[in-house]
Design a protein around this motif. Structure first.
Motif, PDB file in Angstrom:
ATOM      1  N   ALA A 154       0.837  -1.209   0.000  1.00 30.91           N
ATOM      2  CA  ALA A 154       0.000   0.000   0.000  1.00 30.91           C
ATOM      3  C   ALA A 154       0.868   1.254   0.000  1.00 30.91           C
ATOM      4  CB  ALA A 154      -0.936  -0.001   1.210  1.00 30.91           C
ATOM      5  N   ALA A 155       1.902   1.277   0.832  1.00 33.98           N
ATOM      6  CA  ALA A 155       2.785   2.449   0.895  1.00 33.98           C
ATOM      7  C   ALA A 155       3.475   2.690  -0.449  1.00 33.98           C
ATOM      8  CB  ALA A 155       3.819   2.263   2.004  1.00 33.98           C
ATOM      9  N   TYR A 156       3.885   1.629  -1.114  1.00 36.08           N
ATOM     10  CA  TYR A 156       4.533   1.743  -2.422  1.00 36.08           C
ATOM     11  C   TYR A 156       3.595   2.417  -3.431  1.00 36.08           C
ATOM     12  CZ  TYR A 156       6.244   0.208  -7.021  1.00 36.08           C
ATOM     13  OH  TYR A 156       6.653   0.169  -8.332  1.00 36.08           O
ATOM     14  N   PHE A 157       2.406   1.846  -3.596  1.00 39.34           N
ATOM     15  CA  PHE A 157       1.489   2.378  -4.599  1.00 39.34           C
ATOM     16  C   PHE A 157       0.947   3.755  -4.229  1.00 39.34           C
ATOM     17  CE2 PHE A 157       1.273  -2.100  -5.929  1.00 39.34           C
ATOM     18  CZ  PHE A 157       1.521  -1.926  -7.280  1.00 39.34           C
ATOM     19  N   ILE A 158       0.486   3.913  -3.009  1.00 35.20           N
ATOM     20  CA  ILE A 158      -0.082   5.201  -2.600  1.00 35.20           C
ATOM     21  C   ILE A 158       0.975   6.290  -2.654  1.00 35.20           C
ATOM     22  CG2 ILE A 158      -1.109   6.451  -0.659  1.00 35.20           C
ATOM     23  CD1 ILE A 158      -2.462   3.717   0.088  1.00 35.20           C
ATOM     24  N   GLY A 159       2.181   5.967  -2.209  1.00 34.68           N
ATOM     25  CA  GLY A 159       3.272   6.949  -2.247  1.00 34.68           C
ATOM     26  C   GLY A 159       3.612   7.404  -3.658  1.00 34.68           C
ATOM     27  N   PHE A 160       3.759   6.462  -4.574  1.00 31.63           N
ATOM     28  CA  PHE A 160       4.096   6.833  -5.949  1.00 31.63           C
ATOM     29  C   PHE A 160       2.929   7.500  -6.672  1.00 31.63           C
ATOM     30  CE2 PHE A 160       7.791   3.893  -5.708  1.00 31.63           C
ATOM     31  CZ  PHE A 160       8.759   4.749  -6.203  1.00 31.63           C
ATOM     32  N   TRP A 161       1.718   6.982  -6.485  1.00 31.56           N
ATOM     33  CA  TRP A 161       0.564   7.570  -7.183  1.00 31.56           C
ATOM     34  C   TRP A 161       0.260   8.979  -6.708  1.00 31.56           C
ATOM     35  CZ3 TRP A 161      -3.080   2.788  -6.506  1.00 31.56           C
ATOM     36  CH2 TRP A 161      -2.754   1.810  -7.460  1.00 31.56           C
ATOM     37  N   SER A 162       0.529   9.273  -5.435  1.00 30.15           N
ATOM     38  CA  SER A 162       0.158  10.588  -4.912  1.00 30.15           C
ATOM     39  C   SER A 162       1.275  11.620  -5.035  1.00 30.15           C
ATOM     40  CB  SER A 162      -0.301  10.479  -3.453  1.00 30.15           C
ATOM     41  OG  SER A 162       0.753  10.016  -2.636  1.00 30.15           O
ATOM     42  N   ASN A 163       2.434  11.237  -5.570  1.00 29.82           N
ATOM     43  CA  ASN A 163       3.430  12.283  -5.804  1.00 29.82           C
ATOM     44  C   ASN A 163       3.080  13.003  -7.106  1.00 29.82           C
ATOM     45  OD1 ASN A 163       4.868  11.416  -8.142  1.00 29.82           O
ATOM     46  ND2 ASN A 163       6.386  10.319  -6.964  1.00 29.82           N
ATOM     47  N   LYS A 164       3.733  14.092  -7.379  1.00 33.04           N
ATOM     48  CA  LYS A 164       3.359  14.935  -8.528  1.00 33.04           C
ATOM     49  C   LYS A 164       3.360  14.187  -9.851  1.00 33.04           C
ATOM     50  CE  LYS A 164       6.355  18.128  -7.701  1.00 33.04           C
ATOM     51  NZ  LYS A 164       7.208  19.308  -7.823  1.00 33.04           N
ATOM     52  N   ARG A 165       4.265  13.229 -10.010  1.00 33.80           N
ATOM     53  CA  ARG A 165       4.365  12.519 -11.291  1.00 33.80           C
ATOM     54  C   ARG A 165       3.277  11.462 -11.468  1.00 33.80           C
ATOM     55  NH1 ARG A 165      10.381  12.089 -13.323  1.00 33.80           N
ATOM     56  NH2 ARG A 165       9.186  11.108 -14.957  1.00 33.80           N
ATOM     57  N   GLY A 166       2.774  10.896 -10.364  1.00 35.10           N
ATOM     58  CA  GLY A 166       1.707   9.905 -10.454  1.00 35.10           C
ATOM     59  C   GLY A 166       2.116   8.618 -11.140  1.00 35.10           C
ATOM     60  N   GLN A 167       3.378   8.205 -10.938  1.00 29.48           N
ATOM     61  CA  GLN A 167       3.876   7.017 -11.621  1.00 29.48           C
ATOM     62  C   GLN A 167       4.638   6.115 -10.657  1.00 29.48           C
ATOM     63  OE1 GLN A 167       6.237   9.399 -14.466  1.00 29.48           O
ATOM     64  NE2 GLN A 167       5.300   8.110 -16.050  1.00 29.48           N
ATOM     65  N   THR A 168       4.390   4.815 -10.737  1.00 32.20           N
ATOM     66  CA  THR A 168       5.233   3.848 -10.048  1.00 32.20           C
ATOM     67  C   THR A 168       6.448   3.600 -10.938  1.00 32.20           C
ATOM     68  OG1 THR A 168       4.141   1.980 -11.102  1.00 32.20           O
ATOM     69  CG2 THR A 168       3.244   2.715  -8.963  1.00 32.20           C
ATOM     70  N   HIS A 175       5.725   4.417 -19.654  1.00 32.17           N
ATOM     71  CA  HIS A 175       5.256   5.783 -19.968  1.00 32.17           C
ATOM     72  C   HIS A 175       3.762   5.956 -19.690  1.00 32.17           C
ATOM     73  CE1 HIS A 175       9.187   6.368 -21.698  1.00 32.17           C
ATOM     74  NE2 HIS A 175       8.999   5.283 -22.428  1.00 32.17           N
ATOM     75  N   LEU A 176       3.340   5.460 -18.514  1.00 39.19           N
ATOM     76  CA  LEU A 176       1.961   5.617 -18.077  1.00 39.19           C
ATOM     77  C   LEU A 176       1.930   6.497 -16.839  1.00 39.19           C
ATOM     78  CD1 LEU A 176       0.760   1.901 -18.356  1.00 39.19           C
ATOM     79  CD2 LEU A 176       0.445   3.731 -20.015  1.00 39.19           C
ATOM     80  N   ARG A 177       0.819   7.155 -16.626  1.00 43.32           N
ATOM     81  CA  ARG A 177       0.655   8.030 -15.470  1.00 43.32           C
ATOM     82  C   ARG A 177      -0.796   7.975 -15.028  1.00 43.32           C
ATOM     83  NH1 ARG A 177       0.665  14.498 -15.405  1.00 43.32           N
ATOM     84  NH2 ARG A 177       0.799  14.751 -13.169  1.00 43.32           N
ATOM     85  N   VAL A 178      -1.028   7.987 -13.715  1.00 49.39           N
ATOM     86  CA  VAL A 178      -2.389   8.005 -13.208  1.00 49.39           C
ATOM     87  C   VAL A 178      -2.728   9.439 -12.797  1.00 49.39           C
ATOM     88  CG1 VAL A 178      -1.752   7.355 -10.833  1.00 49.39           C
ATOM     89  CG2 VAL A 178      -4.046   6.904 -11.661  1.00 49.39           C
ATOM     90  N   VAL A 179      -3.895   9.898 -13.240  1.00 48.70           N
ATOM     91  CA  VAL A 179      -4.367  11.247 -12.947  1.00 48.70           C
ATOM     92  C   VAL A 179      -5.851  11.181 -12.593  1.00 48.70           C
ATOM     93  CG1 VAL A 179      -2.677  12.417 -14.455  1.00 48.70           C
ATOM     94  CG2 VAL A 179      -4.893  11.707 -15.381  1.00 48.70           C
ATOM     95  N   THR A 180      -6.367  12.271 -12.053  1.00 41.24           N
ATOM     96  CA  THR A 180      -7.800  12.346 -11.803  1.00 41.24           C
ATOM     97  C   THR A 180      -8.509  12.565 -13.131  1.00 41.24           C
ATOM     98  OG1 THR A 180      -7.718  14.723 -11.437  1.00 41.24           O
ATOM     99  CG2 THR A 180      -7.441  13.315  -9.493  1.00 41.24           C
TER     100      THR A 180
END
Length: 160
Positions: free
Chosen positions: A54-68, A75-80
């Motif tokens: 959970a810390a891995y995914f939540i940490g990477f997804w919630s940083n500015k880049r939104g990428q693990t 070259h994928l990114r998660v955004v709202t």
């Protein structure tokens, strides 16, 4: 938009990375607790592993880049839905709902009402669940996964 194939390849790479994290977490836990056999301290280890993932995914997804790490490679990114980065709360919601892919296999397991006779049976049930979940994405708007639709998030392709 991203293709289903790119998402599945990213998932495969993510599985390798998370598998390494799980192994390292188990090793550190075993050393720190002087674990002598696999059933000793199983629940605390499972909870620790879930927390690390959970810390891995939540940490990477919630940083500015939104990428693990795997998402950077593909070259994928998660955004709202509006294209902005995810907050920690939105990343947590996405992480929790991303476990929905297990639901069909869990339901089949519960309806069968007996434990699988072999690890292969459980693996088959989970594999079929993953295929069902990935196939469901083909029917949903913008071919996003169910957890992205429910969270109002989406994966986008990042230019190289």
């Amino acid at each position: 938009m991203t293709t289903l194939g790119a998402r599945l390849l990213c998932l495969l790479y993510e599985t390798v990375l998370v598998g390494g994290m799980v192994m390292c977490t188990g090793l550190v836990y075993g050393i720190m607790t002087d674990q002598r056999q696999s059933m000793q301290g199983r629940l605390p280890l499972q909870l620790l592993i879930f927390a690390v993932i959970a810390a891995y995914f939540i940490g990477f997804w919630s940083n500015k880049r939104g990428q693990t790490l795997a998402m950077k490679t593909w070259h994928l990114r998660v955004v709202t839905a509006d294209g902005s980065p995810l907050s920690a709360g939105k990343a947590t919601q996405r992480f929790v709902l991303s476990w929905l892919w297990i639901a069909p296999g869990a339901l089949a397991f519960l309806l069968h009402n007996t434990p699988p006779t072999s690890p292969g049976t459980l693996g088959l049930m989970l594999g079929l669940s993953l295929l069902f979940y990935a196939g469901l994405a083909r029917l949903l708007p913008d071919r996003q996964c169910l957890h992205d639709v429910l969270c109002h998030t989406r994966l986008i392709k990042v230019p190289k």
